[in-house]
Write an enzyme that holds these catalytic residues in place. Structure first.
Site, PDB file in Angstrom:
ATOM      1  N   ASP A   1      -7.311  12.977 -24.875  1.00 31.00           N
ATOM      2  CA  ASP A   1      -7.553  11.522 -25.119  1.00 31.00           C
ATOM      3  C   ASP A   1      -6.519  10.882 -26.007  1.00 31.00           C
ATOM      4  O   ASP A   1      -6.671  11.062 -26.778  1.00 31.00           O
ATOM      5  CB  ASP A   1      -8.479  10.540 -25.018  1.00 31.00           C
ATOM      6  CG  ASP A   1      -8.546   9.449 -24.116  1.00 31.00           C
ATOM      7  OD1 ASP A   1      -7.225   8.975 -24.034  1.00 31.00           O
ATOM      8  OD2 ASP A   1      -9.136   9.122 -23.638  1.00 31.00           O
TER       9      ASP A   1
ATOM     10  N   THR B   1      -4.149   5.581 -21.916  1.00 31.29           N
ATOM     11  CA  THR B   1      -4.272   4.462 -21.407  1.00 31.29           C
ATOM     12  C   THR B   1      -2.583   4.370 -21.774  1.00 31.29           C
ATOM     13  O   THR B   1      -1.761   4.266 -22.633  1.00 31.29           O
ATOM     14  CB  THR B   1      -4.303   3.430 -21.721  1.00 31.29           C
ATOM     15  OG1 THR B   1      -5.091   3.649 -23.811  1.00 31.29           O
ATOM     16  CG2 THR B   1      -6.213   3.472 -21.666  1.00 31.29           C
TER      17      THR B   1
ATOM     18  N   GLU C   1      -0.584   4.517  -0.490  1.00 30.25           N
ATOM     19  CA  GLU C   1      -0.962   6.049  -0.946  1.00 30.25           C
ATOM     20  C   GLU C   1      -0.722   7.224  -1.006  1.00 30.25           C
ATOM     21  O   GLU C   1       0.232   7.616   0.138  1.00 30.25           O
ATOM     22  CB  GLU C   1      -2.641   6.122  -0.105  1.00 30.25           C
ATOM     23  CG  GLU C   1      -3.952   5.444  -0.262  1.00 30.25           C
ATOM     24  CD  GLU C   1      -3.935   4.644   0.518  1.00 30.25           C
ATOM     25  OE1 GLU C   1      -2.642   3.424   0.440  1.00 30.25           O
ATOM     26  OE2 GLU C   1      -4.841   3.939   0.526  1.00 30.25           O
TER      27      GLU C   1
ATOM     28  N   ARG D   1      -1.521  -2.679 -18.459  1.00 24.58           N
ATOM     29  CA  ARG D   1      -2.927  -2.254 -18.723  1.00 24.58           C
ATOM     30  C   ARG D   1      -3.041  -1.126 -17.609  1.00 24.58           C
ATOM     31  O   ARG D   1      -2.773  -1.486 -16.596  1.00 24.58           O
ATOM     32  CB  ARG D   1      -3.784  -3.240 -18.086  1.00 24.58           C
ATOM     33  CG  ARG D   1      -5.373  -3.149 -19.350  1.00 24.58           C
ATOM     34  CD  ARG D   1      -6.381  -4.347 -19.297  1.00 24.58           C
ATOM     35  NE  ARG D   1      -5.467  -5.012 -20.151  1.00 24.58           N
ATOM     36  CZ  ARG D   1      -6.718  -4.340 -21.469  1.00 24.58           C
ATOM     37  NH1 ARG D   1      -7.838  -3.546 -21.232  1.00 24.58           N
ATOM     38  NH2 ARG D   1      -6.625  -4.431 -22.877  1.00 24.58           N
TER      39      ARG D   1
ATOM     40  N   TYR E   1       0.732  -1.270   0.590  1.00 27.84           N
ATOM     41  CA  TYR E   1      -0.123   0.188  -0.302  1.00 27.84           C
ATOM     42  C   TYR E   1       1.042   1.589   0.221  1.00 27.84           C
ATOM     43  O   TYR E   1       1.804   1.473   0.629  1.00 27.84           O
ATOM     44  CB  TYR E   1      -1.097   0.022   1.015  1.00 27.84           C
ATOM     45  CG  TYR E   1      -2.374  -0.591   0.718  1.00 27.84           C
ATOM     46  CD1 TYR E   1      -3.631   0.913  -0.235  1.00 27.84           C
ATOM     47  CD2 TYR E   1      -2.565  -1.407   1.504  1.00 27.84           C
ATOM     48  CE1 TYR E   1      -4.575  -0.112  -0.424  1.00 27.84           C
ATOM     49  CE2 TYR E   1      -4.724  -1.986   0.917  1.00 27.84           C
ATOM     50  CZ  TYR E   1      -5.088  -1.036   0.004  1.00 27.84           C
ATOM     51  OH  TYR E   1      -6.360  -1.765  -0.147  1.00 27.84           O
TER      52      TYR E   1
ATOM     53  N   LYS F   1      -2.068   0.347 -25.422  1.00 25.92           N
ATOM     54  CA  LYS F   1      -2.248   0.028 -27.048  1.00 25.92           C
ATOM     55  C   LYS F   1      -1.515   0.687 -27.483  1.00 25.92           C
ATOM     56  O   LYS F   1       0.038  -0.186 -27.521  1.00 25.92           O
ATOM     57  CB  LYS F   1      -3.039   1.076 -26.850  1.00 25.92           C
ATOM     58  CG  LYS F   1      -4.960   1.033 -26.427  1.00 25.92           C
ATOM     59  CD  LYS F   1      -5.729   2.456 -26.746  1.00 25.92           C
ATOM     60  CE  LYS F   1      -6.749   1.703 -25.463  1.00 25.92           C
ATOM     61  NZ  LYS F   1      -7.315   2.767 -24.832  1.00 25.92           N
TER      62      LYS F   1
END
Ligand code: DSN
Length: 420
Positions: free
Chosen positions: A205, A231, A61, A240, A59, A234
């Site tokens: 985008d 993203t 954060e 991903r 974790y 691609k």
């Protein structure tokens, strides 16, 4: 880089045969078929290894050097490397590598830059946009007042004068460019001018074309746009996930929108894999790869048009094309997608501009060349791929024939091994 697939799945094979078998079968499907979905790609062994690593256990954060949990010394190294490499790759002032995927990345920018009910402009989904570009069923069309633009009916291309006119009337707070099914070069400089003229936040985008933008094969908007999302899986050939790149003046707002605004702990194994993908994309060969994607798309487009299929806007400048299978072959998009699937050729049904059919069963299919290019195919191979596509469409109702084509496709694909 040599392609392998050595994920040491021996433990999985022993412990969970059902999932192991499904993963193996999916790998075989990917290797034996012609993958034409333009938003997909095949990642390298190095990216796969980073994704399957211990970063997933932690974790974190916060951001490097400012975490809410102890023990983040090495996670900081991974995330900082991802940020620094990405800045270099896109010539970006500021990068946030934590967005979990494309939709959350877009959401974070809207959340940072707009209030609920504010007006923005994005492209219609049916003409090449994305759900998060203001579609009425999506949060982006529900929380904000999205006035959508489309393409010109005759040219099936963006009409920048019409977009400017619409922007002057609408006075949007933000204008979004960058698409999921637009086969032509985007004039990002013109979008910047339009935004400046109406005082709108200038956002893109670039999920589909990120690999082309990073290498200069397509104009890169990052240095002069206010914020750009993409993203990473691609044309960038990464894991991903997604990233946001922005001007330094918006950095704090956007970082706060990602965390704590929308997300909790970042996916550290994925961020490590993003860093690896950016390293790969900075290698000189990646530019050759990106160039070849476009050469292959043009060659495939030519083959399909020679064989009588109508392509939206009569061709392509990038990695994808939209084929009007209804006009060309009297097939609905759904039927075409299914027939191709039975032949081991994977694409997705897609609306075409001004489609008279429904999005669930539109008039077109969307195809592209990133995966085939990753496998090493060149222009001459695109001729064969085009022939397979047309043969499958011509025999859409003949399952026996499609099965036979699938065998031929498998034999063809065996000539371009990737994961072993
Ligand atoms: N689903 C992606 C695509 O296929 O283009 C966009 O997010």
């Amino acid at each position: 880089m040599e392609a392998r697939y050595e994920m040491h799945l021996d433990f999985l094979r022993e412990y969970d045969k059902e999932i192991f078998d499904a993963i193996e079968a999916e790998k075989q499907r990917q290797m034996e078929g012609i993958e034409l979905i333009p938003s997909e790609n095949l990642v390298s062994q190095a990216v796969l290894e980073a994704m399957g690593s211990v970063g997933t256990n932690k974790y974190s954060e916060g951001y490097p050097g400012k975490r809410y949990y102890g023990g983040n010394e090495y996670i900081d190294v991974m995330e900082s490397l991802a940020i620094e490499r990405c800045k270099k790759l896109f010539n970006a002032e500021h990068v946030n590598v934590q967005p979990l995927s494309g939709s959350p990345a877009n959401m974070a920018v809207y959340y940072a830059m707009m209030g609920v009910g504010d007006t923005f402009m994005g492209m219609k989904l049916t003409e090449g946009g994305h759900l998060t570009h203001g579609h009425p069923v999506n949060f982006s069309g529900k929380l904000y007042n999205c006035v959508q633009y489309g393409v010109d009916k005759k040219t099936e291309r963006l009409d920048y004068d019409a977009i400017l006119k619409q922007a002057k009337e609408v006075k949007p707070k933000l204008i979004l460019s960058g698409y999921t099914a637009y086969p032509r070069e985007i004039d990002f400089k013109r979008f910047r001018e339009i935004c400046d003229e109406v005082g709108a936040f200038c956002m893109a985008d670039i999920a589909h074309i990120a690999g082309l933008c990073a290498t200069g094969i397509h104009e890169n908007p990052v240095p002069y746009f206010d914020a750009v999302t993409t993203t990473t899986h691609k044309t960038l050939r990464g894991p991903r996930g997604a990233i946001i790149m922005c001007k330094e003046e918006f950095a704090e707002k956007i970082d706060k929108a990602v965390f704590p605004g929308l997300q909790g702990g970042p996916h550290n194994h994925i961020n490590a894999a993003k860093a690896v993908a950016f390293k790969e994309a900075l290698e000189p060969e990646f530019k050759d790869y990106a160039e070849q994607i476009v050469k292959n798309a043009k060659a495939l487009a030519e083959t399909l048009m020679e064989k009588g299929l109508r392509l939206i806007s009569n061709g392509t400048d990038n990695h994808l094309m939209l084929v009007d299978v209804f006009k060309g072959k009297g097939l609905a998009g759904k039927q075409a997608e299914h027939a191709l699937e039975l032949a081991g050729i994977y694409c997705n049904k897609n609306t075409i501009p001004f489609d008279t059919r429904t999005p669930w069963d539109p008039s077109g299919i969307r195809i592209g060349t990133p995966v085939l290019t990753t496998r090493g195919m060149k222009e001459s191979d695109m001729k064969q791929v085009g022939e397979f596509i047309v043969k499958a469409l011509d025999n859409a109702s003949d399952e026996g024939k499609l099965k036979q084509i699938k065998e031929e496709v498998k034999e063809f694909c065996d000539g371009f091994p990737f994961y072993r």
